[in-house]
Design a protein around this motif. Structure first.
Motif, short mmCIF file in Angstrom:
data_model
loop_
_atom_site.label_atom_id
_atom_site.label_comp_id
_atom_site.label_asym_id
_atom_site.label_seq_id
_atom_site.Cartn_x
_atom_site.Cartn_y
_atom_site.Cartn_z
N GLY A 281 21.92 -11.61 -42.19
CA GLY A 281 22.75 -11.60 -43.39
C GLY A 281 23.22 -10.19 -43.69
N VAL A 282 24.47 -10.05 -44.01
CA VAL A 282 25.06 -8.74 -44.28
C VAL A 282 25.70 -8.76 -45.66
CG1 VAL A 282 26.74 -7.01 -43.54
CG2 VAL A 282 25.48 -8.33 -41.83
N GLU A 283 25.33 -7.81 -46.48
CA GLU A 283 25.92 -7.66 -47.80
C GLU A 283 26.31 -6.19 -47.98
OE1 GLU A 283 24.85 -8.26 -52.56
OE2 GLU A 283 23.48 -8.97 -51.00
N VAL A 284 27.58 -5.95 -48.15
CA VAL A 284 28.10 -4.59 -48.26
C VAL A 284 28.92 -4.48 -49.53
CG1 VAL A 284 29.48 -2.78 -47.17
CG2 VAL A 284 28.18 -4.37 -45.74
N GLU A 285 28.60 -3.50 -50.36
CA GLU A 285 29.36 -3.22 -51.58
C GLU A 285 29.72 -1.74 -51.58
OE1 GLU A 285 27.19 -4.46 -54.99
OE2 GLU A 285 27.03 -6.56 -54.35
N LEU A 286 30.88 -1.44 -51.03
CA LEU A 286 31.35 -0.07 -50.95
C LEU A 286 32.76 0.00 -51.54
CD1 LEU A 286 30.24 1.00 -47.35
CD2 LEU A 286 29.12 1.50 -49.51
N PRO A 287 32.95 0.71 -52.63
CA PRO A 287 34.28 0.84 -53.21
C PRO A 287 35.19 1.79 -52.44
CG PRO A 287 32.71 2.10 -54.49
CD PRO A 287 31.90 1.36 -53.46
N GLY A 288 34.73 2.32 -51.33
CA GLY A 288 35.54 3.22 -50.51
C GLY A 288 34.83 3.49 -49.21
N ARG A 289 35.33 4.47 -48.44
CA ARG A 289 34.73 4.81 -47.15
C ARG A 289 34.04 6.15 -47.23
NH1 ARG A 289 38.16 3.36 -41.83
NH2 ARG A 289 36.17 4.15 -41.00
N PRO A 290 32.87 6.26 -46.62
CA PRO A 290 32.22 7.57 -46.54
C PRO A 290 33.00 8.47 -45.58
CG PRO A 290 30.67 5.77 -46.11
CD PRO A 290 32.03 5.20 -46.05
N GLU A 291 32.64 9.75 -45.60
CA GLU A 291 33.21 10.66 -44.62
C GLU A 291 32.78 10.24 -43.22
OE1 GLU A 291 31.90 14.51 -45.71
OE2 GLU A 291 33.18 14.64 -47.50
N THR A 292 33.61 10.59 -42.22
CA THR A 292 33.39 10.09 -40.86
C THR A 292 32.00 10.41 -40.30
OG1 THR A 292 35.76 10.24 -40.41
CG2 THR A 292 34.28 10.15 -38.51
N PRO A 293 31.49 11.65 -40.42
CA PRO A 293 30.14 11.90 -39.88
C PRO A 293 29.06 11.07 -40.58
CG PRO A 293 31.31 13.96 -40.27
CD PRO A 293 32.11 12.89 -40.92
N VAL A 294 29.16 10.93 -41.90
CA VAL A 294 28.18 10.14 -42.64
C VAL A 294 28.29 8.68 -42.27
CG1 VAL A 294 27.41 9.45 -44.94
CG2 VAL A 294 28.11 11.80 -44.53
N GLU A 295 29.52 8.19 -42.14
CA GLU A 295 29.74 6.79 -41.77
C GLU A 295 29.15 6.50 -40.40
OE1 GLU A 295 33.48 4.02 -42.60
OE2 GLU A 295 33.81 5.42 -40.94
N SER A 296 29.36 7.42 -39.46
CA SER A 296 28.81 7.24 -38.12
C SER A 296 27.28 7.25 -38.15
CB SER A 296 29.33 8.35 -37.20
OG SER A 296 28.78 8.23 -35.90
N ALA A 297 26.69 8.19 -38.90
CA ALA A 297 25.23 8.24 -39.00
C ALA A 297 24.68 6.97 -39.63
CB ALA A 297 24.81 9.46 -39.81
#
Length: 428
Positions: free
Chosen positions: A314-330
């Motif tokens: 099960g996947v639940e994601v609540e993000l009102p935007g995108r993190p910076e690329t290095p943080v998103e990758s990590a």
């Protein structure tokens, strides 16, 4: 359930107050012994050994206070400066390290007022609880012992049956007040301890520098290991296939005039080899930075990852935007590593991933219903997650009792950009 929890918390707080009161009684003897050890400093053979020993005992006592404070919800980090690398137990460098550390003198300054506050609040919580309990049991005890026992009761003497009847509801009320007040009294004690035992701004900066030094070393090691992995995968996979492809094309070139049929087979093999090499290169690129992460963001990448696993996730994601690329990758790779551990070790039937952003931190929780018993010391997966998070000043917490469930909670400081109209959530 809430009433049981309230009563249990109150009882634990009363017990904690009693323990804090008993520990506070040791503060004055510790202070006296430490000052005696300090006074013996001119006697080098005794002072250089006695003071470090007493400081170890003192800090053990202070650490107990920090643990009691943590049970009340107040975290008090250890502020002590790192010990010199070559400081023997009784050497001058260790002695100087103790006396020049401001945290040592803050510990000493806390001992007397800490003892007063600890004893006072512990007595209040204990007396309220005992007073209420006595009011509840006094009438049955008085009737059992006989009505000629006039004036029976330590805090609450009764001399008639009617006084005993009145004591019962009053005892219930006082006990309830005592159980309600006990956690707050423990919290007050912990907050007072934090005033002197918590790190100063200079100590926080020093601890921060030490943490960054360790995390930087871990990051460099992780990057070096990642480069070695990429080099190994290229050498053993795509590079070997490309070399084989070149040899096949060269052989086909030599046989072009003599055996066209064999050349046709060699070219077919070369086409298959080039396709396999292309697939391996794509897998390698996905291991560096998955294209789906760049195209669809963390939400889509985690959902795609969950679909590829052999168990329902099960996947639940609540993000009102995108993190910076290095943080998103990590964030993607720590979730991927946690899910890989679930598949390999947990024997779980189902798992879930929750990702939210709140108060400047990206929170990720991976949960499974497996056998539990996960231990970061037992493998490289969880340690790798912790190292990757530490590079971004992130944290990991693990709860995995035997029998499960296992919950891996991870946090990364980050700021979101490109706000979306609405968050997405759902189940894969």
């Amino acid at each position: 359930m809430e009433t049981k929890s309230w009563v249990r918390d109150g009882i634990h707080a009363v017990a904690g107050g009693l323990l804090a009161m008993l520990l506070s009684i040791t503060n004055l003897p510790l202070l006296v012994l430490w000052l005696i050890a300090l006074a013996l400093s001119p006697v080098a053979g005794i002072g250089l050994i006695a003071l470090p020993f007493m400081t170890v005992v003192l800090r053990a006592r202070i650490d107990l206070q920090r643990r009691l404070a943590a049970r009340s919800g107040v975290q008090i980090p250890r502020p002590y400066a790192p010990r010199p690398a070559s400081a023997p137990p009784g050497g001058w460098r260790r002695y100087r390290w103790i006396l020049t550390d401001p945290a040592t003198w803050r510990d000493i300054a806390w001992l007397v007022p800490g003892a007063i506050i600890g004893v006072a609040l512990g007595v209040v919580s204990l007396v309220l609880a005992l007073y209420g309990i006595e009011g509840i049991i006094l009438l049955p005890l008085w009737l059992y012992l006989g009505t000629d026992w006039y004036g029976y009761g330590l805090f609450w003497p009764i001399e008639s049956f009617s006084e005993g009847l009145l004591a019962l509801p009053q005892g219930v009320v006082i006990l309830a007040v005592g159980l309600t007040a006990a956690p707050w009294l423990r919290w007050l004690d912990a907050r007072f301890a934090k005033l002197l035992l918590a790190p100063t701004r200079a100590a926080e900066l020093r601890l921060r520098v030490a943490h960054l030094t360790v995390s930087r070393a871990d990051t460099v090691d992780a990057q070096a290991a990642e480069l070695r992995r990429i080099e190994r995968d290229l050498h053993d996979g795509a590079q070997a296939r490309l070399v084989s492809l070149g040899m096949t094309i060269g052989l086909a070139e030599q046989l072009l005039d003599r055996d066209p049929e064999h050349v046709r087979k060699l070219l077919a093999e070369a086409r298959e080899a080039s396709g396999a090499a292309l697939v391996e290169l794509r897998h390698l690129v996905r291991g560096i930075h998955p294209p789906v992460l760049a195209e669809r963001g963390l939400d889509g990448a985690v959902r795609a990852l969950a679909l590829s696993l052999p168990l329902p996730v099960g996947v639940e994601v609540e993000l009102p935007g995108r993190p910076e690329t290095p943080v998103e990758s990590a964030a993607y790779f720590v979730v991927a590593e946690a899910l890989t551990n679930v598949v390999r070790h947990s024997r779980a039937r189902t798992a879930s991933v929750t990702i939210r952003h709140d108060d400047g931190r990206l929170a990720m929780v991976v949960r499974d219903d497996g056998v539990g018993g996960a231990d970061p010391r037992g493998g490289t997966g969880l340690r790798g997650i912790a190292r990757r998070l530490a590079a971004f000043d992130g944290t990991m917490a693990l709860s995995s009792p035997p029998g499960g469930p296992t919950v891996v909670s991870m946090e990364l400081p980050c700021v979101l950009s490109s706000p979306r109209i609405s968050p997405s959530s759902g189940t894969v």
